[in-house]
Scaffold this active site. Structure first.
Site, PDB file in Angstrom:
ATOM      1  N   LEU A   1      -2.239   0.117  -6.330  1.00 32.63           N
ATOM      2  CA  LEU A   1      -2.401  -0.731  -7.508  1.00 32.63           C
ATOM      3  C   LEU A   1      -3.625  -1.638  -7.359  1.00 32.63           C
ATOM      4  O   LEU A   1      -3.940  -2.088  -6.251  1.00 32.63           O
ATOM      5  CB  LEU A   1      -1.138  -1.572  -7.713  1.00 32.63           C
ATOM      6  CG  LEU A   1       0.099  -0.716  -8.023  1.00 32.63           C
ATOM      7  CD1 LEU A   1       1.379  -1.502  -7.764  1.00 32.63           C
ATOM      8  CD2 LEU A   1       0.047  -0.195  -9.451  1.00 32.63           C
TER       9      LEU A   1
ATOM     10  N   GLU B   1      17.445   2.698   3.569  1.00 34.02           N
ATOM     11  CA  GLU B   1      16.807   2.038   2.415  1.00 34.02           C
ATOM     12  C   GLU B   1      17.814   1.732   1.314  1.00 34.02           C
ATOM     13  O   GLU B   1      17.680   0.745   0.598  1.00 34.02           O
ATOM     14  CB  GLU B   1      15.692   2.928   1.864  1.00 34.02           C
ATOM     15  CG  GLU B   1      14.493   3.016   2.805  1.00 34.02           C
ATOM     16  CD  GLU B   1      13.357   3.835   2.224  1.00 34.02           C
ATOM     17  OE1 GLU B   1      13.634   4.797   1.471  1.00 34.02           O
ATOM     18  OE2 GLU B   1      12.188   3.514   2.529  1.00 34.02           O
TER      19      GLU B   1
ATOM     20  N   ASN C   1      16.263   5.672  -4.208  1.00 35.26           N
ATOM     21  CA  ASN C   1      16.314   4.197  -4.134  1.00 35.26           C
ATOM     22  C   ASN C   1      16.679   3.601  -5.487  1.00 35.26           C
ATOM     23  O   ASN C   1      17.479   2.666  -5.558  1.00 35.26           O
ATOM     24  CB  ASN C   1      14.981   3.644  -3.636  1.00 35.26           C
ATOM     25  CG  ASN C   1      14.899   3.664  -2.124  1.00 35.26           C
ATOM     26  OD1 ASN C   1      15.555   2.872  -1.454  1.00 35.26           O
ATOM     27  ND2 ASN C   1      14.113   4.589  -1.596  1.00 35.26           N
TER      28      ASN C   1
ATOM     29  N   ARG D   1      -8.630   3.834 -12.132  1.00 36.10           N
ATOM     30  CA  ARG D   1      -7.481   2.998 -11.768  1.00 36.10           C
ATOM     31  C   ARG D   1      -7.350   1.778 -12.660  1.00 36.10           C
ATOM     32  O   ARG D   1      -6.246   1.361 -13.016  1.00 36.10           O
ATOM     33  CB  ARG D   1      -7.605   2.539 -10.314  1.00 36.10           C
ATOM     34  CG  ARG D   1      -7.185   3.588  -9.325  1.00 36.10           C
ATOM     35  CD  ARG D   1      -7.263   3.066  -7.899  1.00 36.10           C
ATOM     36  NE  ARG D   1      -7.361   4.185  -6.984  1.00 36.10           N
ATOM     37  CZ  ARG D   1      -6.310   4.824  -6.456  1.00 36.10           C
ATOM     38  NH1 ARG D   1      -5.082   4.432  -6.713  1.00 36.10           N
ATOM     39  NH2 ARG D   1      -6.475   5.846  -5.665  1.00 36.10           N
TER      40      ARG D   1
ATOM     41  N   ARG E   1       1.154   5.303  -6.240  1.00 32.21           N
ATOM     42  CA  ARG E   1      -0.217   4.956  -6.617  1.00 32.21           C
ATOM     43  C   ARG E   1      -0.583   3.588  -6.087  1.00 32.21           C
ATOM     44  O   ARG E   1       0.171   2.622  -6.260  1.00 32.21           O
ATOM     45  CB  ARG E   1      -0.350   4.916  -8.154  1.00 32.21           C
ATOM     46  CG  ARG E   1      -0.129   6.234  -8.838  1.00 32.21           C
ATOM     47  CD  ARG E   1      -1.224   7.204  -8.580  1.00 32.21           C
ATOM     48  NE  ARG E   1      -2.534   6.728  -8.995  1.00 32.21           N
ATOM     49  CZ  ARG E   1      -3.665   7.362  -8.715  1.00 32.21           C
ATOM     50  NH1 ARG E   1      -3.643   8.490  -8.030  1.00 32.21           N
ATOM     51  NH2 ARG E   1      -4.824   6.881  -9.125  1.00 32.21           N
TER      52      ARG E   1
ATOM     53  N   HIS F   1       8.703   0.274   1.885  1.00 32.58           N
ATOM     54  CA  HIS F   1       7.749   1.138   2.580  1.00 32.58           C
ATOM     55  C   HIS F   1       8.433   1.781   3.780  1.00 32.58           C
ATOM     56  O   HIS F   1       9.077   1.084   4.572  1.00 32.58           O
ATOM     57  CB  HIS F   1       6.539   0.320   3.049  1.00 32.58           C
ATOM     58  CG  HIS F   1       5.552   1.140   3.812  1.00 32.58           C
ATOM     59  ND1 HIS F   1       4.682   2.007   3.190  1.00 32.58           N
ATOM     60  CD2 HIS F   1       5.321   1.261   5.131  1.00 32.58           C
ATOM     61  CE1 HIS F   1       3.949   2.616   4.111  1.00 32.58           C
ATOM     62  NE2 HIS F   1       4.323   2.194   5.299  1.00 32.58           N
TER      63      HIS F   1
ATOM     64  N   GLU G   1      -3.504  -6.692  -0.027  1.00 26.41           N
ATOM     65  CA  GLU G   1      -3.668  -5.845   1.161  1.00 26.41           C
ATOM     66  C   GLU G   1      -2.592  -4.767   1.166  1.00 26.41           C
ATOM     67  O   GLU G   1      -1.389  -5.083   1.186  1.00 26.41           O
ATOM     68  CB  GLU G   1      -3.568  -6.696   2.432  1.00 26.41           C
ATOM     69  CG  GLU G   1      -4.034  -5.951   3.668  1.00 26.41           C
ATOM     70  CD  GLU G   1      -3.506  -6.586   4.957  1.00 26.41           C
ATOM     71  OE1 GLU G   1      -3.407  -5.854   5.960  1.00 26.41           O
ATOM     72  OE2 GLU G   1      -3.178  -7.775   4.940  1.00 26.41           O
ATOM     73  N   LEU G   2      -2.979  -3.505   1.163  1.00 26.34           N
ATOM     74  CA  LEU G   2      -2.038  -2.396   1.035  1.00 26.34           C
ATOM     75  C   LEU G   2      -0.968  -2.452   2.134  1.00 26.34           C
ATOM     76  O   LEU G   2      -1.302  -2.451   3.325  1.00 26.34           O
ATOM     77  CB  LEU G   2      -2.808  -1.074   1.125  1.00 26.34           C
ATOM     78  CG  LEU G   2      -1.975   0.178   0.849  1.00 26.34           C
ATOM     79  CD1 LEU G   2      -1.490   0.211  -0.581  1.00 26.34           C
ATOM     80  CD2 LEU G   2      -2.753   1.422   1.183  1.00 26.34           C
TER      81      LEU G   2
HETATM   82  N1  NHR Z   1      -0.740  -1.576  -4.217  1.00 29.40           N
HETATM   83  C1  NHR Z   1      -1.172  -2.694  -3.605  1.00 29.40           C
HETATM   84  N2  NHR Z   1      -2.231  -3.305  -4.155  1.00 29.40           N
HETATM   85  N3  NHR Z   1      -0.595  -3.202  -2.494  1.00 29.40           N
HETATM   86  C2  NHR Z   1       0.443  -2.547  -1.952  1.00 29.40           C
HETATM   87  O1  NHR Z   1       0.990  -3.050  -0.847  1.00 29.40           O
HETATM   88  C3  NHR Z   1       0.945  -1.355  -2.528  1.00 29.40           C
HETATM   89  C4  NHR Z   1       0.302  -0.905  -3.692  1.00 29.40           C
HETATM   90  C5  NHR Z   1       0.735   0.276  -4.311  1.00 29.40           C
HETATM   91  C6  NHR Z   1       1.759   1.011  -3.769  1.00 29.40           C
HETATM   92  C7  NHR Z   1       3.381   1.469  -1.955  1.00 29.40           C
HETATM   93  C8  NHR Z   1       2.729   2.093  -0.695  1.00 29.40           C
HETATM   94  C9  NHR Z   1       3.792   2.558   0.287  1.00 29.40           C
HETATM   95  O2  NHR Z   1       4.839   1.929   0.365  1.00 29.40           O
HETATM   96  C10 NHR Z   1       2.388   0.578  -2.599  1.00 29.40           C
HETATM   97  C11 NHR Z   1       1.993  -0.613  -1.985  1.00 29.40           C
HETATM   98  C12 NHR Z   1       0.687   4.857  -2.273  1.00 29.40           C
HETATM   99  C13 NHR Z   1      -0.388   4.956  -1.392  1.00 29.40           C
HETATM  100  C14 NHR Z   1      -1.507   5.947  -1.655  1.00 29.40           C
HETATM  101  O3  NHR Z   1      -2.390   6.081  -0.828  1.00 29.40           O
HETATM  102  C15 NHR Z   1      -0.413   4.117  -0.295  1.00 29.40           C
HETATM  103  C16 NHR Z   1       0.614   3.203  -0.088  1.00 29.40           C
HETATM  104  C17 NHR Z   1       1.669   3.107  -0.974  1.00 29.40           C
HETATM  105  C18 NHR Z   1       1.707   3.944  -2.060  1.00 29.40           C
HETATM  106  N4  NHR Z   1      -1.534   6.629  -2.811  1.00 29.40           N
HETATM  107  C19 NHR Z   1      -2.565   7.562  -3.250  1.00 29.40           C
HETATM  108  C20 NHR Z   1      -3.564   6.865  -4.185  1.00 29.40           C
HETATM  109  O4  NHR Z   1      -4.715   7.291  -4.185  1.00 29.40           O
HETATM  110  C21 NHR Z   1      -1.999   8.728  -4.031  1.00 29.40           C
HETATM  111  C22 NHR Z   1      -1.065   9.554  -3.242  1.00 29.40           C
HETATM  112  C23 NHR Z   1      -0.267  10.518  -4.111  1.00 29.40           C
HETATM  113  O5  NHR Z   1      -0.389  10.488  -5.344  1.00 29.40           O
HETATM  114  O6  NHR Z   1       0.524  11.275  -3.535  1.00 29.40           O
HETATM  115  O7  NHR Z   1      -3.168   5.968  -4.941  1.00 29.40           O
HETATM  116  O8  NHR Z   1       3.576   3.525   1.030  1.00 29.40           O
HETATM  117  C1  GAR Z   2      11.220   6.186   0.037  1.00 34.84           C
HETATM  118  O1  GAR Z   2      11.533   6.572   1.351  1.00 34.84           O
HETATM  119  C2  GAR Z   2      10.167   5.105   0.044  1.00 34.84           C
HETATM  120  O2  GAR Z   2      10.244   4.263   1.162  1.00 34.84           O
HETATM  121  C3  GAR Z   2       8.925   5.939   0.098  1.00 34.84           C
HETATM  122  O3  GAR Z   2       9.167   7.063  -0.691  1.00 34.84           O
HETATM  123  C4  GAR Z   2      10.557   7.336  -0.718  1.00 34.84           C
HETATM  124  C5  GAR Z   2      10.997   7.403  -2.149  1.00 34.84           C
HETATM  125  O4  GAR Z   2      12.255   7.992  -2.217  1.00 34.84           O
HETATM  126  N1  GAR Z   2       7.809   5.195  -0.436  1.00 34.84           N
HETATM  127  C6  GAR Z   2       6.577   5.563  -0.191  1.00 34.84           C
HETATM  128  O5  GAR Z   2       6.282   6.448   0.571  1.00 34.84           O
HETATM  129  C7  GAR Z   2       5.542   4.764  -0.942  1.00 34.84           C
HETATM  130  N2  GAR Z   2       4.260   5.298  -0.664  1.00 34.84           N
HETATM  131  P1  GAR Z   2      13.076   7.944  -3.572  1.00 34.84           P
HETATM  132  O6  GAR Z   2      12.148   8.380  -4.701  1.00 34.84           O
HETATM  133  O7  GAR Z   2      14.181   8.921  -3.373  1.00 34.84           O
HETATM  134  O8  GAR Z   2      13.561   6.547  -3.769  1.00 34.84           O
END
Ligand code: NHR
Ligand code: GAR
Length: 226
Positions: A94, A175, A15, A66, A92, A110, A144-145
């Site tokens: 946030l 994407e 991306n 965190r 991660r 996402h 909200e995640l």
């Molecule tokens: N933070 C907030 N506050 N709100 C969102 O909407 C967020 C965010 C951080 C990241 C991306 C999200 C996705 O698109 C994103 C959206 C990571 C996790 C997760 O569970 C969940 C959703 C997303 C990104 N991460 C684990 C953790 O404990 C670690 C997993 C790993 O390291 O592989 O942080 O999917």
């Molecule tokens: C993408 O498909 C994105 O939507 C997803 O990870 C891929 C990253 O690909 N994001 C998540 O799953 C966030 N939790 P890239 O590193 O090749 O751009």
């Protein structure tokens, strides 16, 4: 005035590459001022360096919790004074402090048709549910995640022989059209978060988001042609 863009990644950075490529013709409109990864080995950092961009690793394992990691991340990001922060495969969650600091200029992509399948392992979950449609969503990040206001979605058909890997590949291809288009909307000042509402050209975006299929010509044509 050029829009200063900062991209957060964790992985391969395809991306990121699509964003880099789509800015190449318009360096006066937007520039990626830095790429930061929480994983030092991320291939995306290599892509950033190859494009001559600032590329930094900030490893979350070096921080006890965190809050302290996100505080360090804020400090690194703000050195570059970004106008827009893009999560592009950033893995991660946030903190509230981080999200509120960048409210209105923090976007995520996402890999699901939100509000379905928030969180991780979306491709497997789509297969487990037997869905015939899957896709990806760009949204404003709020507390909200994966629950912030939706902006734009692209969909794909699920085929009978799909695996999580094959779905991931086709979702990512979508994407690479989706995220650049939304980025250019933001650069042009067309996309804004007003109160809790995403707006394009001063019009509220419906809660279900817009569909890429309705904007396909916008990326083929020059987004800055007047
Ligand atoms: N933070 C907030 N506050 N709100 C969102 O909407 C967020 C965010 C951080 C990241 C991306 C999200 C996705 O698109 C994103 C959206 C990571 C996790 C997760 O569970 C969940 C959703 C997303 C990104 N991460 C684990 C953790 O404990 C670690 C997993 C790993 O390291 O592989 O942080 O999917
Ligand atoms: C993408 O498909 C994105 O939507 C997803 O990870 C891929 C990253 O690909 N994001 C998540 O799953 C966030 N939790 P890239 O590193 O090749 O751009």
């Amino acid at each position: 005035m050029t829009c200063r863009i900062l991209v957060l990644i964790s992985g391969s950075g395809t991306n990121l590459q699509a964003l880099i490529d789509s800015l190449q013709a318009h360096p006066d409109k937007g520039q990626i001022v830095a790429v930061i990864s929480n994983r030092p080995q991320a291939l995306g950092l290599e892509r950033a360096r190859n494009a001559g961009l600032n590329a930094l690793a900030l490893d979350n394992r070096d921080y006890p919790d965190r809050e302290s990691y996100d505080q360090a991340l804020i400090e690194q990001i703000d050195r570059f004074r970004p106008d827009l922060v893009l999560l592009a495969g950033f893995m991660r969650i946030l903190t509230e402090q981080f999200v509120s600091h960048y409210r209105g200029f923090l976007l995520n992509i996402h890999p699901s048709l939100l509000p379905k399948y928030k969180g991780l392992n979306t491709h497997q979950r789509v297969l487990d549910s037997g869905d015939s449609e899957h896709g990806s969503t760009v949204h404003f990040v709020t507390q909200e995640l994966d629950g912030g206001p939706l902006i734009l979605q692209a969909s794909i058909q699920v085929l009978s022989d799909d695996t999580p890997a094959s779905l991931a590949t086709r979702v990512q291809q979508q994407e690479h059209n989706l995220y650049p288009l939304v980025m250019h909307w933001f650069i042009q000042g067309r996309l804004r978060l007003v109160d809790d509402q995403a707006c394009l050209d001063g019009q509220a975006i419906p809660p279900a988001g817009l569909r890429l299929e309705d904007f396909n010509n916008d990326m083929r044509e020059d987004p800055y042609a007047s």
